[in-house]
Scaffold this active site. Structure first.
Site, PDB file in Angstrom:
ATOM      1  N   ASP B   8       0.888  -1.155   0.000  1.00 23.47           N
ATOM      2  CA  ASP B   8       0.000   0.000   0.000  1.00 23.47           C
ATOM      3  C   ASP B   8       0.924   1.203   0.000  1.00 23.47           C
ATOM      4  OD1 ASP B   8      -2.253   1.407   2.542  1.00 23.47           O
ATOM      5  OD2 ASP B   8      -1.639   2.127   0.575  1.00 23.47           O
ATOM      6  N   LYS B  70       3.078  11.376  -3.586  1.00 23.03           N
ATOM      7  CA  LYS B  70       1.958  10.746  -4.306  1.00 23.03           C
ATOM      8  C   LYS B  70       1.054  11.799  -4.928  1.00 23.03           C
ATOM      9  CE  LYS B  70      -1.505   7.139  -3.459  1.00 23.03           C
ATOM     10  NZ  LYS B  70      -2.007   6.186  -2.471  1.00 23.03           N
ATOM     11  N   GLU B 171      -7.344   0.878  -4.422  1.00 21.85           N
ATOM     12  CA  GLU B 171      -7.338   0.741  -2.965  1.00 21.85           C
ATOM     13  C   GLU B 171      -8.689   0.303  -2.389  1.00 21.85           C
ATOM     14  OE1 GLU B 171      -5.792   4.560  -1.884  1.00 21.85           O
ATOM     15  OE2 GLU B 171      -3.861   4.082  -2.802  1.00 21.85           O
ATOM     16  N   ASP B 193     -12.124   5.797   3.170  1.00 22.49           N
ATOM     17  CA  ASP B 193     -10.707   5.645   3.460  1.00 22.49           C
ATOM     18  C   ASP B 193     -10.193   6.968   3.999  1.00 22.49           C
ATOM     19  OD1 ASP B 193      -7.808   4.641   1.418  1.00 22.49           O
ATOM     20  OD2 ASP B 193      -7.991   5.294   3.499  1.00 22.49           O
TER      21      ASP B 193
END
Lengths: 201, 246
Positions: B8, B70, B171, B193
């Site tokens: 992850d 990211k 994800e 999330d």
């Protein structure tokens, strides 16, 4: 007897008359034999293959088994070694506060009189004992003041002006400790401003 | 026989796991933590730091400490997203020859894929230490809203780190699979999330054993770090009230 004679008679006849046929029969036969031979070989081959595959699988499973066992051993070791990690972290909060309380007491003029000597001595004994107990449990204090800032053991809270060499730990805000060879918590520090920034000024 | 690992690669933290038989097992890094900060730093002495140690010196080396990369991976420098992020990030973001957003530190230029590769490398090492053998293949998760360019850039990061990326998975899909929702007759699933730096909501639909992402939303600048900051502000405010001399 008759049949035998007949047979003997028959056979050569057969051979003569049916030369072609015999040949083709023997071809067929040899073909058949080949086919049967192939099938037998195939069967042996595929069986060998299967045995080899199963052997391979067994070896792999054995290796994996060994790995799993090795990992379990290591995990057990780690649990014994670092199992007290959480408890140790919480105890350190207490030692922090005791430190603060003790230093206020020791630095207060009011408590420098003879009558407080016993208490002050007692406190110093407790402090020593505290450090001993921590060390006995493989919790060691990280000495950071005036050392070079090392992010593997120290956490920088801020940069401050200082006459000391840039990148040196000039203030310890909270004590850092190791548990065996693992960082239990980093020293919280203030670092002397680095040279680049000095030049910018 | 080398095992395939699952990574992850998060905005704030990353995590690596392997299948231990039929159960997934999250692996602890060398410092004993189950997650590793997605932070890479280059120090004065040309040393490269990855993870918690990089995070710890962030304050003294903010221009050369790369975090939340990211947000830049697979994006163009001139895009709206990057323009917005440049304002909040203390390190130098530059335009590469191909128009991509890259970063710069001490005169050297790095693509977000390269920086992420350093993090992936650390996750790879964590797994190799546990397994006792080399790891060559991985599955990496990305946000459901990642476009092709971002997915490819993530795959590139894996390659740079020495990993053959077998799959790039969404994800929320990974989360749904982890909870076995594909075997529980689930039809429509909402996945919330709330991470360290972003809040992502996805609606998935299960059909023929496959999850399809129907829609995504959320707040890309809301996460645990913001909660931390608010709590710190609140405590400081109260401290000032009770001890005005500070």
């Amino acid at each position: 007897m008759n049949t035998e004679e007949k047979k003997e008679n028959l056979e050569p006849l057969q051979e003569e008359d049916n030369i072609v046929e015999t040949n083709s029969t023997s071809e067929e036969e040899s073909n058949l034999e080949e086919n049967v031979g192939e099938t037998k070989e195939d069967l042996a081959d595929s069986q060998e293959k299967k045995i080899a595959e199963l052997n391979d699988k067994v070896l792999r499973l054995l290796a994996e088994n060994q790995n799993i066992r090795k990992n379990q051993e290591k995990e057990k070791e780690d649990i014994l070694k670092y199992g007290s990690f959480n408890f140790a972290s919480q105890i350190l909060n207490l030692t922090d506060n005791l430190d603060r309380a003790f230093s206020i007491f020791k630095n207060n003029e009011k408590f420098k009189d003879k009558e407080f000597l016993e208490i002050t001595n007692g406190i110093e004994l407790i402090e020593k004992e505290l450090l001993n107990t921590l060390e006995k449990n493989s919790i060691t204090y990280i000495d950071c003041l005036n050392k070079k800032f090392d992010p593997n053991y120290h956490q920088a809270l801020s940069e401050i002006d200082s006459e000391k060499e840039p990148g040196t730990v000039v203030e310890e805000v909270q004590k850092g400790y190791m548990l065996h060879d693992r960082l239990l918590r980093p020293s919280l520090v203030n670092v002397a401003k680095s040279s680049k920034k000095e030049e910018k000024k | 026989m080398s095992k395939i690992i699952g990574i992850d690669l998060g905005t704030t933290n990353s995590c690596v796991a392997v299948m231990d038989g039929a159960t997934p097992k999250v692996l602890e890094n060398l410092e004993g933590a189950r997650t590793t900060p997605s932070v890479v730093a280059f120090t004065d002495s040309e040393e490269k730091l990855v993870g918690t140690s990089a995070k710890r010196q962030g304050v003294t080396n903010s221009e050369n400490t790369f975090f939340a990369v990211k947000r830049l991976i697979g994006r163009k420098f001139d895009g709206d997203a990057v323009k917005k992020d440049i304002q909040g990030l203390p390190y130098k973001i530059i335009k590469a020859d191909n128009g991509d957003a890259w970063v710069e530190s001490r005169g050297k230029k790095y693509s977000p894929s390269q920086i992420s590769a350093f993090v992936l490398q650390k996750m790879k090492e964590t797994a190799e230490k546990y397994l006792g053998s080399e790891v060559k293949e991985a599955v990496i998760t990305v946000p459901a809203y990642f476009n092709d360019s971002q997915r490819q850039a993530t795959k590139d990061a894996g390659k740079i780190a020495g990993l053959e990326v077998k799959r790039i998975i969404n994800e929320p899909t990974a989360a749904a699979l982890a909870y076995g929702l594909d075997k529980k007759n689930a039809k429509t699933v909402a996945v919330y999330d709330l991470g360290g730096g972003t809040f992502d909501v996805s609606i998935l639909e299960l059909g023929d054993g496959v999850f399809e992402v129907k829609s995504t939303n959320g707040d890309t600048t809301l996460g645990g770090e913001d909660f931390d900051a608010h709590i710190v502000d609140y405590l400081a405010m109260n401290l000032k009230k009770t001890m005005p001399l500070i």
